[in-house]
Design a protein around this motif. Sequence first.
Motif, PDB file in Angstrom:
ATOM      1  N   UNK A  69      56.904  76.781  -4.322  1.00 28.58           N
ATOM      2  CA  UNK A  69      56.090  76.469  -3.137  1.00 28.58           C
ATOM      3  C   UNK A  69      56.330  75.039  -2.678  1.00 28.58           C
ATOM      4  N   UNK A  70      56.242  74.138  -3.645  1.00 30.29           N
ATOM      5  CA  UNK A  70      56.424  72.714  -3.332  1.00 30.29           C
ATOM      6  C   UNK A  70      57.799  72.460  -2.759  1.00 30.29           C
ATOM      7  N   UNK A  82      52.556  66.142  10.669  1.00 32.81           N
ATOM      8  CA  UNK A  82      51.773  67.148   9.925  1.00 32.81           C
ATOM      9  C   UNK A  82      51.153  66.466   8.718  1.00 32.81           C
ATOM     10  N   UNK A  83      49.846  66.349   8.804  1.00 33.44           N
ATOM     11  CA  UNK A  83      49.153  65.538   7.807  1.00 33.44           C
ATOM     12  C   UNK A  83      48.448  66.392   6.734  1.00 33.44           C
ATOM     13  N   UNK A  84      48.347  67.645   7.040  1.00 36.78           N
ATOM     14  CA  UNK A  84      47.636  68.529   6.099  1.00 36.78           C
ATOM     15  C   UNK A  84      48.442  69.794   5.895  1.00 36.78           C
ATOM     16  N   UNK A  85      48.682  70.085   4.633  1.00 36.53           N
ATOM     17  CA  UNK A  85      49.395  71.326   4.312  1.00 36.53           C
ATOM     18  C   UNK A  85      48.622  72.032   3.182  1.00 36.53           C
ATOM     19  N   UNK A  86      48.361  73.342   3.407  1.00 30.77           N
ATOM     20  CA  UNK A  86      47.723  74.115   2.329  1.00 30.77           C
ATOM     21  C   UNK A  86      48.280  75.541   2.373  1.00 30.77           C
ATOM     22  N   UNK A  91      43.114  85.950  -0.864  1.00 27.06           N
ATOM     23  CA  UNK A  91      41.678  85.800  -0.984  1.00 27.06           C
ATOM     24  C   UNK A  91      41.199  84.421  -0.517  1.00 27.06           C
ATOM     25  N   UNK A  92      42.169  83.633  -0.192  1.00 32.57           N
ATOM     26  CA  UNK A  92      41.804  82.304   0.350  1.00 32.57           C
ATOM     27  C   UNK A  92      41.822  81.219  -0.717  1.00 32.57           C
ATOM     28  N   UNK A  93      42.246  81.559  -1.872  1.00 32.66           N
ATOM     29  CA  UNK A  93      42.263  80.535  -2.903  1.00 32.66           C
ATOM     30  C   UNK A  93      43.500  79.658  -2.742  1.00 32.66           C
ATOM     31  N   UNK A  94      43.306  78.388  -2.986  1.00 30.04           N
ATOM     32  CA  UNK A  94      44.388  77.417  -2.795  1.00 30.04           C
ATOM     33  C   UNK A  94      45.469  77.613  -3.823  1.00 30.04           C
ATOM     34  N   UNK A  95      46.700  77.858  -3.324  1.00 27.85           N
ATOM     35  CA  UNK A  95      47.816  78.000  -4.237  1.00 27.85           C
ATOM     36  C   UNK A  95      48.567  76.685  -4.378  1.00 27.85           C
ATOM     37  N   UNK A  96      48.740  76.030  -3.236  1.00 29.12           N
ATOM     38  CA  UNK A  96      49.493  74.764  -3.303  1.00 29.12           C
ATOM     39  C   UNK A  96      49.016  73.809  -2.221  1.00 29.12           C
ATOM     40  N   UNK A  97      48.970  72.523  -2.584  1.00 23.81           N
ATOM     41  CA  UNK A  97      48.680  71.459  -1.611  1.00 23.81           C
ATOM     42  C   UNK A  97      49.387  70.188  -2.052  1.00 23.81           C
ATOM     43  N   UNK A  98      50.167  69.549  -1.153  1.00 20.93           N
ATOM     44  CA  UNK A  98      50.836  68.300  -1.574  1.00 20.93           C
ATOM     45  C   UNK A  98      49.801  67.208  -1.898  1.00 20.93           C
ATOM     46  N   UNK A  99      50.208  66.320  -2.776  1.00 18.77           N
ATOM     47  CA  UNK A  99      49.218  65.388  -3.345  1.00 18.77           C
ATOM     48  C   UNK A  99      48.578  64.473  -2.282  1.00 18.77           C
TER      49      UNK A  99
END
Lengths: 480, 146
Positions: A69-70, A82-86, A91-99
Amino acid sequence: MIVKYNIKMQYAAWIAVATLGTVVVMTLVHLMRDVSSRNAAVRYRTELTAKALARAVEPAVLTTNKSALANAVSTIVQDEEILYIAIRDARGLLLYQPPQAQTPTELIMVKVPVTSAYAQVGTVELGIGQASALGGVMKTVLLDLGLGVLLVAAFVGGSVYVSKPVSESLLELGRYVKRVAAGESKGERLESDLTEVDEVGKTLNAVMARVEEAQGKLTRAQRELKAAQKEMDEYTYVISHDLKEPLRGIEAFSKFLSDGYRDKLDDNGRHHIDVIRQSVLRMQRLIGDLLKFSRLAQQKNPMSPVGLNSMLMHVRLNLQYALDQKKVELLVDKLPTVVCDATAMTEVFHNLISNAIKYNENPHPTVEVGCAEVANPDSGMIEYQFHVRDNGVGIKKEYFDKIFQLFQRLQRDEEGTGIGLTIVKRVVEWHGGRIWLHSEEGKGTTFFFTLPKRETTKSGTIMELPKTASKTGGPVAQTV
Amino acid sequence: MHRPFEILLVEDNPADVEITIEAFRRSRTGNHVSVCRDGEEALEFLFQRGRFARTNSAPRPDLVLMDLNLPRKSGAEVIEQMKANDGLRDIPVVVLTTSDRDEDIKRCYKIGANNYLIKPVQFDDCVKLIADIQQYWLELSKLPPR
């Protein structure tokens, strides 16, 4: 207070305000359109990125492989805005988000489903900062404003340039009108490149032409009148002189007759000679007065300051015999120093006082001379008003005008020729004054006359005094 | 006490001539008066030419009484010519006229007249004036020796 505008400044100010207003309105419109189009463009780009990301991360979402993903995120999402990536699962659960991801508040969010075999397996969420969108907009605003300032400067410059001839024409018109008012525009005509000013100029020129014509006529008339008067005085002088010549003959030869032949004549003959001798005397007086009159008119002495009290002292000495004979009391107030022709002014006082003595049958005859400062009823200028008042026989009102005419007498007497008051009137008038009288039969007569109040400056020129409220010369009776 | 003086009267008006001569007669000075009736005649008399070319017909005057308004040549012209001549310049000229104009008075003194007098109307004044003129110019004044 009235604020005065300069046409150039007013033009420039209005142009500046108008241009600035236009620029501001245009910028606002521009801004609104820019913001919306920019937002749309960013959103579209972000959506493309999100869609690409969604496709790329599909296997990794299914396997929930975080490193894959990363990897996908870092390869696809290059856009700095692009300042926000999720990335979330179904089900809506967060799989990946950059630090370094920011919170999604105040961000424009784009959500794209991640699909696999037509079923949603997760969501890609991207957020772009409004600030970045606005940052671009700010550039536009600054550019617009800069352009606006340039436009304002250009317009103001232009307006100043355009209004310059108008302003100059108007100033020229103003200067011309000033010269006209000051009477320095003789023969001058106003011309202007500006139609409107030229129109005004034409009207003004026409007016000036008529004024100059009228002035010319007046000057000519005055010159002619002066010449005619001079000629009259000249005639008076020449005629009275030429009359003197035969008069000398009549005087001498009637005397020879009277001296040498008186015994050879009868009473009737002697009477005839006496009448001739008396007529000669009268003729001599008339001619003498006429000469004095014309000389006063012709040989004007220079005007100089004269102390009237000392002048009145001389007049008193001249009239001493008449004063003593009739036991007349002559009272002279404190009088001012006036700028006048001393010889002529002496004549004025002498004649008025001598008349006041002559035509006085009062047991206690008095003559008063005084002065007051009075405002001229027409000009408002302060002038001296003199009076010579007697308690003598008085003058009928119907003769008030007549007595100032040449050779007009109200009484039959040996000495009077009827020229004294004509001289008085003439002298007073040429000094810029007026003369009139109040009189009541049996009670007395007061002659009034005015002289302008002038002052000699240090350089010796004579100037009219401005209107002042000062008042001097109270009734301080004093025998000089 | 003194020899009779020679006086030249330049006057065109016959009445005035008679009046002046009568005034001279009444002043009883015994001076001799010659009369010229216009400026031209006065010049001939003074320069002893024309009618006066003959010796002793025109004695050199000790004093000239000059009217201004004269036919042919004016009194002022006669004075100018006298004062321009070495032999006549020292003769005193008394202007005797009716004119009391400033310009006449100024001009006469400027061209060399020695005195300016105005003819009186009264004959008695005239007698007195003629007597005074003779007393001042011929008795009180020292004239250049002949």
